[in-house]
Design a protein around this motif. Structure first.
Motif, PDB file in Angstrom:
ATOM      1  N   SER A 119     -11.466  11.730  26.443  1.00  0.00           N
ATOM      2  CA  SER A 119     -12.219  12.150  27.626  1.00  0.00           C
ATOM      3  C   SER A 119     -13.251  13.210  27.248  1.00  0.00           C
ATOM      4  CB  SER A 119     -11.279  12.698  28.703  1.00  0.00           C
ATOM      5  OG  SER A 119     -10.702  13.914  28.282  1.00  0.00           O
ATOM      6  N   ILE A 120     -14.239  13.361  28.115  1.00  0.00           N
ATOM      7  CA  ILE A 120     -15.286  14.345  27.851  1.00  0.00           C
ATOM      8  C   ILE A 120     -14.680  15.731  27.708  1.00  0.00           C
ATOM      9  CG2 ILE A 120     -17.321  15.488  28.817  1.00  0.00           C
ATOM     10  CD1 ILE A 120     -18.061  12.889  30.162  1.00  0.00           C
ATOM     11  N   ILE A 121     -13.741  16.054  28.601  1.00  0.00           N
ATOM     12  CA  ILE A 121     -13.176  17.401  28.565  1.00  0.00           C
ATOM     13  C   ILE A 121     -12.472  17.657  27.235  1.00  0.00           C
ATOM     14  CG2 ILE A 121     -11.049  16.727  29.787  1.00  0.00           C
ATOM     15  CD1 ILE A 121     -11.011  19.466  31.074  1.00  0.00           C
ATOM     16  N   ARG A 122     -11.815  16.622  26.715  1.00  0.00           N
ATOM     17  CA  ARG A 122     -11.129  16.823  25.434  1.00  0.00           C
ATOM     18  C   ARG A 122     -12.127  16.898  24.273  1.00  0.00           C
ATOM     19  NH1 ARG A 122      -5.713  15.573  24.855  1.00  0.00           N
ATOM     20  NH2 ARG A 122      -6.033  16.195  22.689  1.00  0.00           N
ATOM     21  N   CYS A 123     -13.186  16.088  24.352  1.00  0.00           N
ATOM     22  CA  CYS A 123     -14.219  16.157  23.297  1.00  0.00           C
ATOM     23  C   CYS A 123     -14.832  17.548  23.268  1.00  0.00           C
ATOM     24  CB  CYS A 123     -15.327  15.141  23.541  1.00  0.00           C
ATOM     25  SG  CYS A 123     -14.836  13.457  23.241  1.00  0.00           S
TER      26      CYS A 123
END
Lengths: 311, 489
Positions: free
Chosen positions: A83-87
């Protein structure tokens, strides 16, 4: 430069690029889902998951292939490693570990992008998701801008090398998956939905206008593929990414004296990409061609790790 | 007026209407700036700190793994002559600390002379027999000391604690100044403030001066436990502003008693390490074997004289709270002079007479664990509940040697921006003293910590304290005179 620093910078470049790509992918898929004459629906979201390597992870959640569920999964779901947040979290952790190699601007840019997400509630509506995507794109642009204002040294080149390797992988995967995206039953090749799907690809890589400028004619799948594989003018094409990797590696060699397998592989790849004719690829098998490229890109990644003694 | 009648650094014993003469201009500035405007600037400073990641981690607090330390916009100010006097005291004290460490890990003359009970050294957890007999490069032990001071009156400064291990906070000294320059530039026109931004240069000079051998271009690094450490921001900030690598243990390898750092171009020899890892975790072959943060073989390389460690391992014995009470004797023994900066009166509970006094006066005293830090394991008598006092009494009787006690001082206050406007809040102060082979340096400034709760004396950031910029004035201007008048002279 420390080996650990080199690795963290390279991965910082990769994760920021990946966050940006996922944001664009979500945006394009929402448009494909919403704007087409007949909503492409599940197939569109399924392909977005496949492009981002997260289709299995999403299936495991048991949630449905709807805009709300998939968009959330790809943007804000901390349980989804893609996910974007994890990236952004991984990018930020890498940046934090090597703060001394970054300028204040560069660090602040990535930290701000990460902070933005810390306060995000669930995003369920398409409008909210599009707002969020817009912000992510803005933040990553800000980060890229700050990189270009850093000293032209190995730190900058390693971040850009990570970004170039990631971008090559993203584009190849995007073309491969979208090319195999099945048309809904009853839809004709070259029909409205087919055309929307190709437009989506171009939107994902911000190349709708580029296509018009370069080809001066209506949308044709073969030309979209040509643009994304061979046209060096388009920054996200495979040719441009291959070219960029060669250039950055030679800058790194000039700065550090380190040259080797990664340089040779990158140069050989560029020579091959330049000789490749898109029409031949389509005839002989686009999927095979793209998969070979993705494998080769992963090998280049491994060679870079060895050459710069990543730990 | 200060809380409980304490001396206020700006308002003296009067109040906002009758500040100390030197600070009339500051009072005018405060009075002439709307409270909302001050709040707005303060918030903007804190937002900037958040974006820059000037944070510290709070252990065991998952909700707010990273916090910023609250920043207060009203500076605390040292007059030029106050600072000069402080500096003399600081340099004398640090000189004595270095001599004490050299002695304790060497000849131990001070024990032979009977000035300190030997068991206080030998049974002390902070004493490291592992480094006894090692003479650090150029004979310097405490390269960076953060001396915690409190003030109780116009001319009354006391040393509360000597931090000779890995004192933190210097990044706040520098960042607070940056924030003030951006947010309140008019204050710098009013006061001629000594700059603090040379600190990283002075630190690097200090590090280079203690490099082993005659290396003209020594390789210096900052060693951090990693980015989960609460002071990681400071570690990266210092490395960055000195232009040296910030390394973790995994980046270092010791081979044949030489320390190397692993770079993309192979190994590079390291000469000086500013280590921000505690002794215990520094080298699993010498100290704690389970340390994952340390560098195996580092102490052997140090013993061989191939690397300088800043600060030297074993320094904890000098800033231990049990040793603290002997500092006046220590200063006299090694410098031949009386201490220019006094200690706070201290009862050593290990001594029966003192213990009796402490037990009889618990509600008036501050009792501390000799090995505690950061506001943990302490009793503040006047604000403690009966139950807390009873618990501490039992603990004291069980293990008296673990405690010291001090009177609750009327710590000075500084006007601080609170919800209702300006109000006096208690402060302490940590200047940083650098000692190299080429001399002692004190950058004019330090970290002022402020207890944000009304009446509270606890300024530790882990306990909700905040920070302020600390101005040191370049000259003692006559009261009320402004910069423009001085320049036209």
């Amino acid at each position: 430069m420390l080996s650990r620093t080199a690795a963290a910078l390279y991965w910082l470049g990769r994760y920021v690029e990946r966050a940006d790509f996922i944001a664009r992918l979500v945006e394009a898929t929402i448009r494909l889902d919403a704007l087409s004459a007949r909503p492409a629906g599940e197939a569109a979201w399924q392909s977005a998951l496949a492009v981002s390597y997260t289709d299995d992870a999403f299936a495991a959640t048991g949630r449905s292939l709807t805009q709300a569920d998939v968009a959330h999964f790809l943007t804000l779901d901390a349980a989804n490693p893609g996910s974007i947040i994890r990236c952004l979290e991984r990018a930020r952790n890498n940046a934090r570990a090597v703060r001394t190699a970054l300028t204040r601007d560069a660090w602040t840019a990535i930290n701000r992008a990460w902070l933005m997400f810390q306060t995000r509630a669930n995003t369920r509506s398409a409008t909210e998701t599009l707002n969020l995507v817009e912000q992510v794109k803005g933040e990553t642009r800000g980060f890229e801008g700050s990189i270009h204002r850093m000293m032209r040294n190995e730190a900058t080149w390693l971040i850009q090398l990570g970004a170039a390797v990631e971008r090559a992988d993203n584009t190849a995967r995007l073309v491969d998956v979208k090319y195999h995206l099945l048309l809904p039953a009853g839809e004709a090749v070259g029909g409205v939905v087919d055309r929307d799907q190709w437009t989506t690809i171009l939107q994902t890589v911000s190349a709708v206008n580029a296509y018009r400028w370069l080809y001066k004619e209506g949308l044709q799948p073969a030309k979209v593929i040509d643009l994304l594989i061979s046209r060096i003018e388009l920054p996200r094409s495979l040719a441009a990414c291959a070219d960029e990797a060669v250039g950055i590696l030679s800058q790194l060699a000039k700065r550090t004296g380190l040259q080797g397998e990664a340089d040779r592989m990158a140069r050989a790849r560029l020579a091959r990409v330049q000789k490749t004719r898109t029409s031949d690829v389509i005839v002989s098998g686009l999927h095979e061609h793209l998969n070979a490229f993705i494998r080769e890109n992963a090998m280049l990644d491994a060679a870079i790790s060895r050459q710069f003694r990543f730990i | 007026m200060g809380t409980g009648g304490a001396f206020d650094e700006i308002w003296g014993h009067g109040g906002p209407e009758s500040p100390r003469p030197e600070f009339q201009a500051l009072s005018r500035w405060v009075a002439g700036t709307a409270a909302e405007e001050l709040h707005r600037r303060q918030q903007s400073a804190e937002a900037a700190f958040r974006q820059l990641g000037i944070t510290f981690a709070v252990y065991g607090d998952n909700d707010a793994a990273e916090r910023i330390i609250p920043f207060d916009i009203v500076p605390r100010i040292f007059l030029h002559h106050e600072w000069s006097r402080l500096c003399e005291g600081l340099m004398q004290r640090v000189q004595a600390i270095n001599a004490f460490l050299e002695d304790i890990y060497g000849e131990r003359r001070i024990l032979a002379e009977g000035l300190i009970p030997p068991e206080l050294i030998y049974r002390n957890d902070q004493f490291r027999p592992e480094v006894a007999g090692i003479r650090p490069p150029h004979g310097i032990w405490a390269h960076i000391c953060g001396i915690d001071l409190v003030r109780t009156g116009a001319d009354e400064f006391f040393v509360l604690e000597d931090n000779a291990r890995t004192p933190s906070g210097v990044s706040y000294m520098l960042e607070n100044r940056e924030a003030m320059l951006r947010l309140c530039p008019e204050l710098f026109r009013e006061f001629r403030v000594a700059p603090v931004d040379s600190y990283p240069d002075r630190l690097l000079e200090t590090m280079r001066s203690v490099a082993p051998g005659n290396n003209a271009d020594p390789v210096c690094v900052v060693l951090t436990p990693g980015h989960f450490n609460s002071a990681y921001y400071e570690h990266s900030f210092l490395a960055d502003s000195m232009g040296v690598e910030l390394v973790e243990a995994a980046d270092l390898v010791v081979d044949d008693d030489i320390v190397w750092v692993q770079t993309i171009a192979g190994r590079v020899r390291v000469d000086v390490i500013y280590r921000r890892i505690d002794d215990d975790y520094l080298d699993p072959l010498t100290f704690r074997a389970d340390s994952m943060l340390g560098v195996p073989g580092l102490i052997a390389a140090y013993r061989a004289g191939n690397v300088a460690l800043i600060n030297a391992p074993g320094n904890g014995i000098a800033d231990d709270k049990a040793i603290y009470s002997y500092m006046p004797e220590i200063v006299r023994f090694y410098t031949g002079q009386d201490a220019k900066l006094p200690n706070v009166e201290t009862w050593r509970c290990r001594e029966p007479q003192a213990l009796k006094y402490v037990l009889d006066h618990l509600p008036e005293l501050v009792v501390k664990l000799v090995d505690g830090s950061g506001g943990y394991g302490m009793l503040v008598g006047p604000t403690a509940s009966r139950q807390e006092i009873a618990d501490f009494r039992a603990a004291l009787i069980a293990e008296p040697h673990r405690y010291i006690a001090q009177p609750t001082l009327a710590l000075s206050t500084v006007p601080t921006l609170v919800e209702q406007g300006l109000a006096p809040r208690h402060v302490d102060f940590r200047p940083f003293v650098l000692t190299g082979s080429d001399g002692v340096r004190v950058v004019p400034g330090g970290l002022t910590r402020v207890a944000l709760r009304e009446g509270s004396l606890v300024v530790n950031s882990s306990q909700g304290g905040g920070t302020k910029d600390s101005f040191v004035l370049l000259e003692d201007a006559p009261p009320g005179q402004s910069q423009s008048q001085r320049q036209s002279r």
